[in-house]
Design an enzyme around this catalytic site. Structure first.
Site, PDB file in Angstrom:
ATOM      1  CE1 TYR A 196     -52.372  -4.655  23.264  1.00  0.00           C
ATOM      2  CE2 TYR A 196     -53.708  -5.803  21.626  1.00  0.00           C
ATOM      3  CZ  TYR A 196     -53.514  -4.731  22.486  1.00  0.00           C
ATOM      4  OH  TYR A 196     -54.453  -3.740  22.560  1.00  0.00           O
ATOM      5  CG  ASP A 219     -43.916  -0.070  35.915  1.00  0.00           C
ATOM      6  OD1 ASP A 219     -44.897  -0.631  35.384  1.00  0.00           O
ATOM      7  OD2 ASP A 219     -42.749  -0.490  35.795  1.00  0.00           O
ATOM      8  CB  VAL A 220     -49.881  -0.635  36.139  1.00  0.00           C
ATOM      9  CG1 VAL A 220     -50.548   0.728  36.159  1.00  0.00           C
ATOM     10  CG2 VAL A 220     -49.565  -1.089  34.723  1.00  0.00           C
ATOM     11  CB  ALA A 252     -51.509  -9.577  27.684  1.00  0.00           C
ATOM     12  CE  LYS A 253     -55.087  -5.181  25.590  1.00  0.00           C
ATOM     13  NZ  LYS A 253     -55.377  -4.210  26.674  1.00  0.00           N
ATOM     14  NE  ARG A 285     -49.689   7.734  24.432  1.00  0.00           N
ATOM     15  CZ  ARG A 285     -48.649   7.544  23.635  1.00  0.00           C
ATOM     16  NH1 ARG A 285     -48.238   8.525  22.842  1.00  0.00           N
ATOM     17  NH2 ARG A 285     -48.018   6.385  23.616  1.00  0.00           N
ATOM     18  CB  SER A 312     -57.607  -6.012  22.466  1.00  0.00           C
ATOM     19  OG  SER A 312     -57.397  -5.906  21.069  1.00  0.00           O
ATOM     20  N   GLY A 366     -53.189   4.168  32.583  1.00  0.00           N
ATOM     21  CA  GLY A 366     -52.845   4.448  31.192  1.00  0.00           C
ATOM     22  C   GLY A 366     -53.689   5.570  30.629  1.00  0.00           C
ATOM     23  CB  ALA A 367     -55.850   7.855  32.301  1.00  0.00           C
TER      24      ALA A 367
END
Length: 254
Positions: A155, A64-65, A158-159, A17, A143, A14-15
Site C-alpha cells: 500500500y 475493475d480499474v 502504491a501510494k 462508499r 495517503s 471507488g465511489a
C-alpha cells in the site's frame, strides 16, 4: 483564471462508499454530472440515489480499474451517457496488509494493480477528452502511508507511486490546460480503516483513540474532509495548482 467547460462531467473511481462516495456527492453538488465507478455497479446504487435525491446527476458503472478493457468501456459509457469527462478522481483502492515475510505476491500485485495500474489506466483513458476540451482536472488519492507504514509495504509503495505519477502527468498534460494533483489523507474513519482495526485485533474506538492522540487538531478525519479538498483541486479556481500533494491529515507530521 476560471475558464471551464460548460458541460462538466466527472468520473470518481471507488465511489460506492467512503471517501469516493463523499467526493462524488460533493462534485455533484458543485454542478458536475458524476460517473460513479466501482467493481460492481449494483454497489453504487446508494451513492447514485443520494446524489439524485439532492437534484444531481449520477451514473453507476461497474469496472475493475486494474482491467484495461473494463476501464476503456467504463469511460466510454460515461462519455456516451453523461458527456465527455473533464474531471477524474482516482480513488479506487484495496488493502492487503501484512508484514513483508507474510505478504504474498498476490497481496502485492492486487494492491499495486488497483491503486497504481488503475490510476494509470483511467488517466490514460480520459486524457483524450481533456486534451480535446483543452481543460481537465485529475486528482489521485494517495495517503500519508506513502511515507511508510508498518505492515503496508504494498500500500505504501502504491501510494508513493501515485505521487510520482501525479508529478509526471502534471508535466506532460499541463500545456493542454490539464492539472494533476494528489490528495494524501491521514486517518479517515471509513470501512477500510475499520477493517484495519479488525486485522490487528483492536476495538475500533480504541484504535481511533490511539491514532487521534497523534493528530494535532485532536480528531479523526471524515470522508467529507477529503471531499472538500477534492472539490477545490477539481474546480476552475485551481488552474495554477498542479503537480502538488495535499496532505489532509490534521497536522500530523509528514
Amino acid at each position: 483564471m476560471t475558464d471551464t467547460p460548460s458541460a462538466r462531467v466527472a468520473i470518481v473511481t471507488g465511489a460506492a462508499r467512503g471517501i469516493g462516495a463523499a467526493v462524488a456527492a460533493r462534485l455533484a453538488a458543485a454542478g458536475h454530472a458524476v460517473g460513479i465507478v466501482d467493481l460492481d455497479a449494483e454497489t453504487c446504487a446508494e451513492a447514485v440515489e443520494k446524489i439524485r435525491a439532492n437534484g444531481g446527476t449520477a451514473l453507476a458503472v461497474g469496472a475493475d480499474v486494474a482491467d484495461e478493457e473494463a476501464v476503456t468501456a467504463a469511460v466510454a459509457t460515461v462519455a456516451a451517457e453523461l458527456g465527455p469527462p473533464t474531471v477524474l478522481v482516482n480513488n479506487a483502492g484495496v488493502l492487503r496488509d501484512n508484514l513483508l515475510f507474510r505478504m504474498t505476491t498476490a497481496d502485492w500485485d492486487t494492491v499495486m494493480g488497483v491503486h497504481l495500474r488503475g490510476a494509470f489506466l483511467t488517466s490514460r483513458a480520459v486524457q483524450g477528452f481533456m486534451v480535446e476540451a483543452r481543460y481537465g482536472r485529475i486528482v489521485n488519492m494517495s495517503s500519508i502511508s506513502a511515507l511508510g507504514n508498518r505492515g503496508q509495504a504494498n500500500y505504501s509503495a502504491a501510494k508513493a507511486g501515485l505521487q510520482g505519477l501525479t508529478r509526471t502527468l502534471a508535466m506532460e498534460l499541463g500545456r493542454f490546460g490539464i492539472t494533476v494533483n494528489a490528495i494524501a489523507p491521514g486517518f479517515i474513519v471509513t470501512d477500510m480503516t475499520r477493517s484495519t482495526a479488525d486485522r490487528i485485533g483492536l476495538d475500533f474506538a480504541e484504535f481511533e483513540a490511539s491514532l487521534v492522540a497523534g493528530i494535532p487538531v485532536g480528531r479523526a478525519g471524515v470522508p467529507e474532509d477529503v471531499a472538500a479538498a477534492a472539490e477545490y483541486l477539481t474546480g476552475p479556481d485551481a488552474g495554477f495548482v498542479s503537480g502538488q500533494v495535499l496532505y489532509v491529515a490534521g497536522g500530523e507530521r509528514t
